[in-house]
Every structure is written in C-alpha cells, then in structure tokens.
Design an enzyme around this catalytic site. Structure first.
Site, mmCIF file in Angstrom:
data_model
loop_
_atom_site.group_PDB
_atom_site.id
_atom_site.type_symbol
_atom_site.label_atom_id
_atom_site.label_comp_id
_atom_site.label_asym_id
_atom_site.label_seq_id
_atom_site.Cartn_x
_atom_site.Cartn_y
_atom_site.Cartn_z
ATOM 1 N N HIS A 484 1.309 -2.962 2.323
ATOM 2 C CA HIS A 484 2.017 -2.048 1.419
ATOM 3 C C HIS A 484 3.520 -2.311 1.395
ATOM 4 O O HIS A 484 4.237 -1.773 0.540
ATOM 5 C CB HIS A 484 1.753 -0.597 1.849
ATOM 6 C CG HIS A 484 1.767 0.375 0.713
ATOM 7 N ND1 HIS A 484 2.162 0.055 -0.564
ATOM 8 C CD2 HIS A 484 1.427 1.690 0.658
ATOM 9 C CE1 HIS A 484 2.077 1.109 -1.346
ATOM 10 N NE2 HIS A 484 1.631 2.122 -0.631
ATOM 11 N N ASP A 488 2.516 -2.829 -4.086
ATOM 12 C CA ASP A 488 2.480 -1.410 -4.421
ATOM 13 C C ASP A 488 1.044 -0.974 -4.703
ATOM 14 O O ASP A 488 0.176 -1.802 -5.026
ATOM 15 C CB ASP A 488 3.349 -1.129 -5.645
ATOM 16 C CG ASP A 488 4.826 -1.345 -5.362
ATOM 17 O OD1 ASP A 488 5.226 -1.195 -4.189
ATOM 18 O OD2 ASP A 488 5.571 -1.679 -6.306
#
Length: 513
Positions: A484, A488
């Site tokens: 992450h 995204d």
C-alpha cells in the site's frame, strides 16, 4: 601442493567436450599457461593451459573421453615435483599392485571433490545429505552429496569412478566454493573389498525393506526410520524423490492409504494408555531446517515487517476459459506439444493488467519508485525442499503457448532440483496457485521487493445470479496482495477487475483490450 586441472567454461550453450589430445604425460615438467590438453566441442576447439608451473602429477581422463564443464582432468604438483622416471615407476607399481583388500586404494592418488561455484551472489552453502560413505564404490557422475544454499539445492557428482576414501565435511557444515568435500581414489569401482562388503551387510538394518529395495536410491533417513517404526518394507511404499527415493511424506501417504505392516501380537488394554512426556519425546523427530527453508522463512517475515501489505479480493467465472480450453485443448497440444492449462491465461491476463496499472509492477528503492517496463512473472512452485519462484521472462511478449511451455520447463527443473540462480532472479510480479492443493481462499505474502502477488484458488461450483436468474457456475476466488506504500486501493481493485474481465471474456486477450 597439487593444483587441479578442470574443464573450463566453454560457452553458454556448451555443457560437454571430448578429450582430443594430451600434450603432456605424467611426470613431465610444465610451465604456467603452457597448453596441456586439447578439448573439442560441437562448436570450437579449446586448449587448456597449465594453471601453475610444476610437474604433471596425474591424468584422470583419457583421449576420446567425454567430460562436462568443471570436471577434473588431472593435477599439477607445484614446484620441482618428482622426476619423470619416478612418476613412470609409480605408474607401473599401480598396474602391478595387488587388487585385494585396502591396498587397492593405493593404485592412484585420491581425487579431491570440491564445492562448486553456485552463482555470483552465493558465497557459501550448507552440506546436506551424503549419499555415500567411506569405502563405497562410485561411478563417474554418481551423486555424492547434496549442497543447500539460500536459493536452491545442488547435487555434487563424482568426477571419476573409484572408491570414497575420505569425507571431509559432515552434514550441516557450512562450506565455501573450492573447499574440499571428500576424496575419491580412482579405479574401476566394479568390486568393493570383501571386508567392506561384510561391514555393509552387518550395518544394514534388519528391516525387510532392504533386500527387496526397488528404488534406485535408499530411503531418506527420516523415511527409513518411520518405515521401521510402522513395520513397512520399501516395496510397500512408492518413492516420489529423485531417482525413486522414498521420502518421509511417501511413508505418511502410504500409512494414510491403509497400507499396514505384518500382523502384530495383540496389545493389552494397558498398552493403549496415554503416553507420558518422555514417551512422546522419544516418538518425536528433530530435523535440521534446510538453508532454503531458513531463507524462505526470513524473506516472508521481512516482507511482512517492511511492506504495508494489504489484500483485496474478487471472484471470476471460469466457465468461458474452461469452455475454450475444452474446445481447443487437443488441437493446442497437437500443434504446440504442451497441454493447455489455466496458468497461460492467468499470466497473459496479468501482463495486460500490469500495462494499465504500472504501479503494481513497480518497486520501492529508498525514496525512489522504479517502474518496470517489462513483465517478468514469477510462478510459485512447491517442491519437497520448499517454495521456489522461477521466472517467466518477458511474459508480456509471449503467446499463451510459449508461456505454457516455459512454465512446464521451469516446473520440471524445480521438481528435479535443477533450477539455477538465473531462473529465479529479476521477477516483477508473482502468481501463486494454491488451488492445486484445494485452497478456497488465502492472503498471499509479497515476494519482496515486488509490490504485488496474485493468489489463485480452487474452482468450485457455486450458485450465482446472472441476468436475474440463479445459475450454477465454476467460480474461483482471486486475491491480490499489494504494497500500500506504492499501490493505492483504487489501483489494486482496478487491477484485479481487469484480470477478472480478461478471464471472463478471453477475446480481450486476443484483441489486446
């Protein structure tokens, strides 16, 4: 001090050569870099120079013999060395030496078997299982010992036929390239000394498995121990290891399938009582963790500690792919010589999605992001040594048939323990297929420094709603684990949706949509 003469690297695709001509004979004085022997391959003729000045001590292979890259050719005694007359005298003594008893070992100087180079980034290895012991006779290219690195396992063959006279490193020892593992006294290896044979017979375990041994190799130590405990013989257990070797898992599978030992005397009810702690400990088995398993454990934990790992899920209707596969599998196999599986479709679908969402194909290097304008797809393969991830290079430029061929080739090399360093380096994205083991859902762990891994799972028929009607379809859950820090949530979900769309509408793969 003796310096070994070995077959040099002959080119990327050349693995063996023929001894054309020796320019020197044992006892001759040689200078450094002076040509000693001429090798012929199917492409070139190569002269092997002397690695040091001294006296040619011995010649291991004769003219006309075929040798592999790295094989031992002979040895040079550095310095003044023995005069030629003494060398010839020694040679004649070897010819007339009686062949009975241990005196046969003096017929020729032992050949040292050293740790081979395992790759540019591999500086050490761990000694695994020895397949021979002192006194055993071996043929050229017989496997002597298995070495384990943090990347793969490697078998070390015998450079000559003869008798093992010394083992220098025990199982578990850490060794470096060039270090001596054992020594083999050259000879025909046809018959071991009588005393050695009797020792072997005396040391053999009383299990009935040994006389009826049908495999090319003896069972693994842990497997032999379990067979003795269960009262099974080797001909009752099918071996799945290299050259038919029986592994511990084979014994467990045989017991689970209902294979029983010979009837035993009935036990009294008291013998079925719960065992005490010392009894439990006696039935436990402590097995050394291999170098590869240690590395797998460390890398997986490092990935969890360093990446902001998150997983998103979706499901795919496999009916379109299954129908396409059913319709064309026979024609496909006839034309391309390989079966049409699911991995070709998934790999192709992944490469299409990576082009649209490049962040999933990137990696973090310090404060920089490195975007890869190519797709080297890692395919996780489970072996008896642990999980390895060979790489399908430039999969985005390959057809489904080419991908299937490469995956099949890498899978065979992985199971045979023949994967090289180059086969497992440079991946940009990984696919893990837990469905072959029956997994319905899982969250795969990233293969650092990659930023994405796709988990495939079991195909299972489930009721789904299509056009307002409930129908039964073969469905598969998909899982994308991603870093992450660089990917995204929107990009991760979009990537997985693109993979789903390509699989549910295979024409998109053909039309590059």
């Amino acid at each position: 001090m003796a310096t070994e003469i070995r077959v040099p690297t002959l080119g990327e695709s050349v693995t063996e050569a023929t001894i054309a001509q020796w320019f020197k004979k044992p006892g001759d004085a040689v200078n450094a870099d002076e040509p000693l022997v001429e090798l012929e391959t199917d492409k070139v003729t190569v002269e092997v120079p002397a690695p040091a000045a001294g006296t040619l001590e011995n010649i291991v292979v004769n003219e006309g013999d075929t040798v592999e890259v790295g094989a031992l050719l002979g040895a040079i005694l550095e310095g003044a060395g023995a005069p030629a007359a003494k060398a010839e005298e020694k040679k004649e003594e070897a010819k007339t030496e009686p062949s009975s008893g241990g005196e046969s070992l003096k017929a020729a100087d032992p050949v040292s078997v050293v740790v081979p180079s395992a790759g540019e980034s591999v500086t050490e290895a761990e000694v695994g299982e020895w397949f021979v012991k002192v006194g055993d006779t071996v043929n050229a290219d017989d496997t002597l010992v298995e070495l384990e690195t943090d990347k793969a396992a490697q078998e070390v063959p015998s450079p000559v036929a003869g008798t093992v006279v010394e083992i220098s490193q025990e199982t578990g020892a850490t060794v470096e390239p060039g270090q001596v593992l054992c020594k083999v006294a050259p000879g025909d290896g046809a018959a071991a000394p009588a005393s050695d044979t009797s020792e072997k017979a005396a040391s053999a375990k009383p299990a009935a498995a040994q006389p009826a041994q049908s495999t090319a190799m003896p069972p693994a130590p842990s497997a032999a121990k379990m067979m003795n405990e269960k009262g099974l013989s080797a001909d009752q257990v099918a071996g799945s290891g290299k050259r038919g070797q029986v592994l511990k898992g084979d014994v467990i599978a045989a017991v689970a399938s209902g294979i029983n030992a010979a009837p035993q005397a009935s036990q009294s009810p008291a013998s079925a009582r719960a065992p005490s702690a010392p009894e439990d400990e006696a039935r436990e088995e402590r097995v050394r963790m291999t170098k590869l398993r240690q590395t797998i454990a460390r890398r997986l934990k490092d990935a969890q500690n360093s990446a902001a790992m998150l997983t998103t899920y979706n499901e795919v209707d496999m009916k379109p792919i299954m129908d396409l596969r059913k319709q064309y599998k026979d024609i496909f196999e006839k034309k391309h010589g390989v079966k049409l599986g699911f991995m070709g479709f998934f790999t192709k679908a992944v490469t299409h999605a990576l082009k649209e969402i490049p962040a999933v194909n990137a990696e973090i290097d310090g404060t920089d992001i490195i975007y890869k304008n190519y797709a080297h797809i890692g395919v996780a393969v489970g072996t008896d040594k642990g999980l390895v991830v060979p790489i399908v290079r430039d999969a985005d430029q390959m057809s489904i048939a080419e991908i299937e061929k490469e995956i099949g080739n890498l899978g065979r090399k992985a199971r045979d323990g023949k994967l090289g360093m180059a086969d497992m380096q440079g991946g940009t994205f990984t696919i893990s297929n837990g469905g072959v083991y029956g997994s319905l859902m899982s969250s795969p762990i990233l293969n650092a420094p990659q930023s994405g891994i796709l988990g495939m799972h079991k195909i299972q028929e489930r009721p789904v709603a299509i056009n307002g009607e409930v129908v039964i379809r073969p469905m598969m859950y998909l899982a994308l684990s991603y870093d992450h820090r660089i990917v995204d949530g929107k990009e991760a979900v979009t990537f997985l949706v693109r993979v789903k769309e390509s699989l549910e509408d295979p024409q998109r793969l053909v039309l590059d949509l």
